[in-house]
Write a protein that holds these residues in place. Structure first.
Motif, PDB file in Angstrom:
ATOM      1  N   ASP B  60       0.716  -1.448  -0.014  1.00 57.45           N
ATOM      2  CA  ASP B  60       0.027   0.170   0.123  1.00 57.45           C
ATOM      3  C   ASP B  60       0.785   1.449   0.031  1.00 57.45           C
ATOM      4  OD1 ASP B  60      -1.587   2.005   0.396  1.00 57.45           O
ATOM      5  OD2 ASP B  60      -2.868   1.147   2.292  1.00 57.45           O
ATOM      6  N   ASP B  62       0.310   4.241  -0.489  1.00 57.21           N
ATOM      7  CA  ASP B  62      -0.192   5.647   0.108  1.00 57.21           C
ATOM      8  C   ASP B  62       0.054   5.552   1.745  1.00 57.21           C
ATOM      9  OD1 ASP B  62      -1.087   6.258  -2.160  1.00 57.21           O
ATOM     10  OD2 ASP B  62      -2.813   5.300  -2.069  1.00 57.21           O
ATOM     11  N   ASN B  63       0.155   4.299   2.407  1.00 59.13           N
ATOM     12  CA  ASN B  63       0.338   3.996   3.654  1.00 59.13           C
ATOM     13  C   ASN B  63       1.617   3.327   3.993  1.00 59.13           C
ATOM     14  OD1 ASN B  63      -2.008   5.399   4.800  1.00 59.13           O
ATOM     15  ND2 ASN B  63      -3.089   3.820   3.604  1.00 59.13           N
ATOM     16  N   SER B  66       2.745   3.352   8.089  1.00 59.29           N
ATOM     17  CA  SER B  66       1.653   3.898   8.931  1.00 59.29           C
ATOM     18  C   SER B  66       1.501   3.515  10.265  1.00 59.29           C
ATOM     19  CB  SER B  66       0.402   4.141   8.016  1.00 59.29           C
ATOM     20  OG  SER B  66       0.056   2.556   8.187  1.00 59.29           O
ATOM     21  N   SER B  69      -4.398   1.517  12.392  1.00 56.37           N
ATOM     22  CA  SER B  69      -5.555   2.344  11.797  1.00 56.37           C
ATOM     23  C   SER B  69      -6.595   1.367  11.756  1.00 56.37           C
ATOM     24  CB  SER B  69      -5.404   3.171  10.819  1.00 56.37           C
ATOM     25  OG  SER B  69      -4.874   2.493   9.624  1.00 56.37           O
ATOM     26  N   HIS B  72      -5.183  -0.473   8.576  1.00 58.71           N
ATOM     27  CA  HIS B  72      -4.199  -1.441   8.896  1.00 58.71           C
ATOM     28  C   HIS B  72      -4.124  -1.513  10.363  1.00 58.71           C
ATOM     29  CE1 HIS B  72      -2.917  -1.450   4.809  1.00 58.71           C
ATOM     30  NE2 HIS B  72      -2.765   0.062   4.801  1.00 58.71           N
ATOM     31  N   GLY B  75      -0.832  -1.210  11.772  1.00 56.94           N
ATOM     32  CA  GLY B  75      -0.153  -0.418  10.747  1.00 56.94           C
ATOM     33  C   GLY B  75       0.585  -1.095   9.709  1.00 56.94           C
ATOM     34  N   THR B  76       1.844  -0.320   8.724  1.00 55.89           N
ATOM     35  CA  THR B  76       2.326  -0.878   7.695  1.00 55.89           C
ATOM     36  C   THR B  76       3.816  -0.904   7.948  1.00 55.89           C
ATOM     37  OG1 THR B  76       2.273   1.204   6.665  1.00 55.89           O
ATOM     38  CG2 THR B  76       0.560  -0.591   6.199  1.00 55.89           C
ATOM     39  N   GLY B  80       5.369  -0.789   3.026  1.00 58.30           N
ATOM     40  CA  GLY B  80       3.511  -0.541   2.973  1.00 58.30           C
ATOM     41  C   GLY B  80       2.959  -1.690   2.943  1.00 58.30           C
ATOM     42  N   ASP B  82       0.881  -4.718   4.923  1.00 55.97           N
ATOM     43  CA  ASP B  82      -0.047  -4.763   6.360  1.00 55.97           C
ATOM     44  C   ASP B  82       0.590  -5.593   7.280  1.00 55.97           C
ATOM     45  OD1 ASP B  82      -2.175  -4.108   7.682  1.00 55.97           O
ATOM     46  OD2 ASP B  82      -3.411  -5.978   6.970  1.00 55.97           O
TER      47      ASP B  82
END
Lengths: 310, 314
Positions: B60, B62-63, B66, B69, B72, B75-76, B80, B82
């Motif tokens: 991912d 975009d994430n 991260s 959330s 995810h 998180g990642t 990216g 998962d």
């Protein structure tokens, strides 16, 4: 006694010969021919043919094997194929081995006495909280792989508390040795504490201990003269087993902490498919391990007459 | 004189050996906790496709890096990926390893142990010497060596018989890990089984069976084997935690389960360098804690079985 020693001594060269054969056979033919590994992406049939000719890879298996054994006996372990291309493996090992030896020696010197003391305490207080907490820690030490313990301890002591260095190696008597030695020693402690406890509990229920107590010997006398002495004899043999687990622990611990020893060399070699190094490290470690076991068996035979007969 | 019939309810149910074992095991708190965790592991492994809706290898962009959330859960990572779905799918690999490696070593160990212990003679000598040779390598070093050397060979062989798709899906990694770990696992079991056979074959019940003309193999498999199994069960169950840890070490060395296969060992090797990263350090702890909990659970189950099967231990 003599026949026991002779039998054990004769087994060693035989074992070594078989070990060299297995490693040669698997290491040479398992991954494909050395010229394929050496050339990697740049493989082309002409260069490969030249290398095969130079290295004598076209000769029959038996002849190659004889040469290989002759090289090993004269401590010529070949040259590194990829990682340290062209460097003799023997020289690489000579540089790396002392660090690993220091590390392992420190772990054993620290772990064995501590393990025996903890095991003895656990057996003396059998079933009480002392026993339970010692068992808890030995189970925990066995369950946490060095791959988990290393980074976690680095995170706590080097990053958060900033009291220990982040890795590297400044010799055995420096702060950089504290974490790796502790991790390796914890396995030794767990093994020895467990075994000492089991042996002592075994001995404590033996008839001769009851005799010693009933003839009025002090508890201290019973423990030191009768229980401990008999419980410690079998520990000689588990030193070999423990040594085996430190060898594999060294591989991971040295890599995580960036210690330039044989374990890190093996790690690099496995990653780079550098088979001459992988084979040499395996044979060398197995040889040291076999020597340690031989020593343990002989020593065991000397101090315990019951062993010689079997 | 008429014999009074005893009312049915008053007869105590006969207690069986296995009934007692179950009873003792269920009274052992750590062992039961371990069992629950182990059952949880298999449940997660089985339900992985339901628990995870995203692909664990999907990236991912975009994430990247991260925080946890709703998209995810854990998180990642830096690429990216998962973390939650990686963790869940890796339970499958751990479950596979915990079933297949003990099963393979057990089959080999039983086969060679029974042959050595029952046939004896030169067969015995050869099998035991073979075991001695494998024991001559320290710890897991031989596993590392086998895995490092046979992997390319197996890869070639699998491609050679036209299973290129299989080779791509990381099927080979499983074969390598299972083979390497089982190859060093069986000699200990074979020794144990052999020792059991040597002591049991001179017992009265075996002589009695021989006297009434029961065939040799029937004696070995129906009379001796069930009596020899107790210590074997203890050793096999006690070794599972170590096997899972060994897979982790193999992954770390790059010769265990590799992507696209999910494995906690691989996650630890991917994430261990984050111990000094101010942002990503939690990633180091997620697979580490799970791995230690699973190893502990198997250890407790093994110890619990050991105590339940040997009630007069201490």
């Amino acid at each position: 006694m003599l026949s026991y020693i002779v039998r054990r001594l004769l087994w060693l060269p035989f074992l070594l010969a078989i070990m060299i054969f297995i490693t040669f056979w698997l290491g040479f033919y398992g991954p494909g021919s050395p010229e394929v590994v050496l050339l990697g992406q740049r493989y082309d049939p002409e260069t490969a043919a030249v290398i095969k000719e130079q290295w004598g890879l076209n000769e029959p298996f038996a002849l190659q094997y004889v040469k290989y054994v002759r090289n090993y006996v004269t401590l010529n372990f070949g040259e590194s194929l990829t990682k340290y291309q062209g460097q003799p493996v023997a020289r690489l090992l000579a540089r790396r081995l002392p660090v690993t030896m220091e590390l392992n020696a420190a772990a054993i010197a620290l772990g064995v006495p501590l393990g025996i003391i903890l095991g003895a305490i656990a057996a003396t207080y059998h079933g009480r909280w002392q026993d339970r907490s010692i068992i808890f820690f030995t189970v925990l030490f066995r369950a946490v792989p060095s791959l988990v313990a290393g980074p976690v301890l680095l995170f706590v002591f080097a990053k958060q508390l900033k009291i220990l260095p982040v890795g590297g190696w400044d010799g055995l008597f420096s702060a950089s040795a504290i974490l790796p030695v502790s991790i390796l020693a914890s396995g030794v402690v767990a093994g020895f504490a467990r075994q000492t406890r089991a042996n002592m509990l075994d001995v404590l229920s033996a008839d001769y201990v009851r005799t010693a107590r009933s003839k009025g010997l002090s508890e201290q006398m019973v423990m030191s003269r009768h229980v401990l002495q008999n419980a410690l004899i079998p520990l000689v043999t588990i030193l070999g087993l423990v040594l085996g687990s430190i060898v594999e622990g060294t591989l991971i611990t040295e890599t995580i902490f960036g210690i330039p020893g044989m374990g890190q060399l093996a790690f690099e070699a496995i990653g780079a498919r550098d088979y001459p190094i992988i084979i040499a490290v395996t044979v060398l470690a197995a040889f040291i391990f076999a020597l340690a076991n031989l020593w343990a068996d002989l020593f065991y035979g000397i101090i315990d007459p019951r062993i010689r007969q079997s | 004189m008429a014999v009074k019939a005893i009312p049915h309810a008053k007869i105590k149910k006969p207690r069986t050996m296995w009934g007692d074992v179950v009873l003792r095991f269920s009274q052992n708190l750590p062992a039961m906790m371990g069992l629950i965790v182990v059952i949880g592991l298999y449940a997660v492994a089985l339900l992985a496709p339901i628990l995870v809706t995203t692909n664990y290898t999907a990236i991912d962009l975009d994430n990247v890096r991260s925080a946890p959330s709703l998209v995810h859960y854990l998180g990642t990572d830096e690429l990216g990926r998962d973390v939650y779905s990686r963790v869940v799918w890796a339970a499958r690999s751990a479950a596979f390893v915990s079933i297949f490696v003990p099963a393979l070593s057990l089959s080999l160990g039983l086969f060679f142990g029974i042959i050595a212990g029952y046939v004896g003679g030169w067969v015995d000598t050869i099998v035991m010497r073979l075991g001695d040779i494998l024991f001559a390598f320290p710890g897991l070093l031989f596993v590392f060596f086998i895995a490092a050397t046979i992997k390319p060979a197996i890869l070639l062989w699998v491609k050679g018989i036209g299973l290129t798709e299989f080779a791509k899906q990381g099927f080979v990694d499983y074969i390598v890990v299972f083979t390497a770990l089982s190859l060093v696992g069986w000699p200990g079991l074979a020794r144990l089984v052999r020792g059991q056979f040597l002591t049991l074959r001179n017992r009265e019940f075996v002589l009695a069976a021989e006297a009434i003309g029961v065939s040799q193999w029937r004696i070995a498999l129906k009379h001796i084997l069930p009596n020899a199994m107790t210590p074997v069960i203890v050793v096999v169950s006690g070794g599972i935690g170590g096997t899972i840890a060994a897979e982790t070490s193999l992954s770390f060395l790059g010769i265990g389960l590799q992507p696209p296969n999910p494995s906690w060992g691989q996650m630890i090797s991917d994430y261990y360098i984050y111990w000094r990263n101010t942002e990503l350090w939690p990633l180091l702890f997620i697979p580490s804690i799970i791995l230690v909990v699973i190893i502990l659970a198997f250890t407790f189950v093994g110890d619990g079985l050991h105590e339940a099967l040997n009630p007069y231990l201490d």
